[in-house]
Design a protein around this motif. Structure first.
Motif, PDB file in Angstrom:
ATOM      1  N   ALA A  58      61.582   2.345 -15.846  1.00 49.22           N
ATOM      2  CA  ALA A  58      61.666   2.675 -14.420  1.00 49.22           C
ATOM      3  C   ALA A  58      60.345   3.228 -13.913  1.00 49.22           C
ATOM      4  O   ALA A  58      59.886   2.885 -12.821  1.00 49.22           O
ATOM      5  CB  ALA A  58      62.791   3.689 -14.189  1.00 49.22           C
ATOM      6  N   ARG A  62      57.972   1.640 -10.940  1.00 52.32           N
ATOM      7  CA  ARG A  62      57.802   2.412  -9.708  1.00 52.32           C
ATOM      8  C   ARG A  62      56.402   2.972  -9.524  1.00 52.32           C
ATOM      9  O   ARG A  62      56.117   3.605  -8.518  1.00 52.32           O
ATOM     10  CB  ARG A  62      58.817   3.554  -9.675  1.00 52.32           C
ATOM     11  N   VAL A  84      66.356   2.010  -7.771  1.00 58.00           N
ATOM     12  CA  VAL A  84      67.389   1.903  -8.800  1.00 58.00           C
ATOM     13  C   VAL A  84      68.713   1.582  -8.117  1.00 58.00           C
ATOM     14  O   VAL A  84      69.192   2.360  -7.290  1.00 58.00           O
ATOM     15  CB  VAL A  84      67.495   3.203  -9.613  1.00 58.00           C
ATOM     16  N   ARG A  87      72.676   2.603 -12.784  1.00 55.33           N
ATOM     17  CA  ARG A  87      72.210   3.079 -14.085  1.00 55.33           C
ATOM     18  C   ARG A  87      73.374   3.646 -14.865  1.00 55.33           C
ATOM     19  O   ARG A  87      74.229   4.353 -14.328  1.00 55.33           O
ATOM     20  CB  ARG A  87      71.130   4.151 -13.925  1.00 55.33           C
ATOM     21  N   LEU A  92      70.061  -0.400 -16.811  1.00 58.56           N
ATOM     22  CA  LEU A  92      69.385  -0.026 -15.574  1.00 58.56           C
ATOM     23  C   LEU A  92      69.212  -1.291 -14.744  1.00 58.56           C
ATOM     24  O   LEU A  92      68.791  -2.328 -15.260  1.00 58.56           O
ATOM     25  CB  LEU A  92      68.017   0.586 -15.899  1.00 58.56           C
ATOM     26  N   LEU A  94      67.256  -2.677 -11.343  1.00 58.05           N
ATOM     27  CA  LEU A  94      66.172  -2.334 -10.437  1.00 58.05           C
ATOM     28  C   LEU A  94      65.985  -3.417  -9.382  1.00 58.05           C
ATOM     29  O   LEU A  94      66.037  -4.615  -9.691  1.00 58.05           O
ATOM     30  CB  LEU A  94      64.860  -2.175 -11.211  1.00 58.05           C
TER      31      LEU A  94
END
Length: 249
Positions: A58, A62, A84, A87, A92, A94
């Motif tokens: 992540a 990001r 996100v 999760r 996860l 995205l």
């Protein structure tokens, strides 16, 4: 329709997602959806791994100075946002939105330039290996696409062609692609069997086998894992087909 499958193997420090995944070998990222226009790119990715791995992935997505699909080696001035969507403890999801500049380059945009509109993309990222599967009309200039991609990638990644075929032939396997394996995967599997990698106890480890074949350890591991995955899925699918035939009697 034509299918192209190739992998980019990133050098350390060239792709933050690849670096994060290399530090967490059991983690992986695959695309759920990927769309590109001339100046934008949207994608949804599903990551799987430990909580620490998901945090690292992540953070890589990001990072404001970086975008996972940009092939530029310097800051190209693009803007991107990643959010996100979901999760859990080991997954996860995205969502990323990238607005590029003329200095930016990416696989989808290079594909649009040389293969035309309507290209479909599927990706899988494990360790430093970023595998792309493209479905296109077959009317574009594939050689020009790969030439442009090699230029854009430069010294940051090594490109490996895994498969190119008509989609109909690819779905059922083709001559020279036994069991649906890419030639590199077939060769890795044959060498592993020949040198006792699958014996118990093993007669050779993956590092020794990689040195014998003259390829990086990570490359050989990747090829074996993909070959094993395809053969396992084919076996299970075959078992289900056999059961269905018996049940119908």
């Amino acid at each position: 329709m034509r299918e192209l499958v190739f992998a980019l193997e990133y050098e350390p420090g060239c792709n933050e997602v690849a670096d994060a995944l290399a530090e967490h070998p059991d983690a992986r990222v695959r695309s759920l959806s990927l769309h590109a226009t001339a100046d934008r790119l949207w994608r949804v990715d599903h990551a799987a791994g430990t909580p620490d791995a998901l945090d690292a992935i992540a953070d890589a997505f990001r990072d404001g100075d970086y975008y996972a699909d940009c092939l530029a080696t310097d800051d190209c001035g693009a803007t991107q946002t990643t959010r996100v969507l979901d999760r859990t403890s080991d997954t996860l999801v995205l969502y990323s939105d990238w607005e590029r500049t003329p200095a930016c380059a990416s696989v989808p945009h290079i594909a649009r330039d040389h293969l035309g509109d309507g290209v479909l993309f599927e990706t899988r990222h494990e360790g430093r290996h970023y595998t792309w599967r493209l479905i296109h009309s077959g009317e574009g200039d594939v050689a020009a696409f790969f030439d442009a991609l090699r230029t854009a990638v430069g010294e940051c990644a090594r490109m490996e062609m895994l498969r190119t075929a008509d989609t109909a032939a690819s779905a059922g396997g083709s001559e020279g692609d036994r069991n649906g394996l890419a030639p590199e995967q077939e060769a890795a599997l044959e060498a592993a069997v020949e040198h006792g990698y699958y014996e118990s106890p093993r007669e050779i480890d993956v590092g020794e086998l990689a040195a014998h074949l003259g390829v990086p350890r990570s490359t050989l591991t990747y090829r074996l894992r993909r070959a094993e995955e395809r053969l396992a899925k084919a076996h299970v699918a075959g078992e289900w087909t056999a059961e269905e035939r018996l049940a119908s009697r």
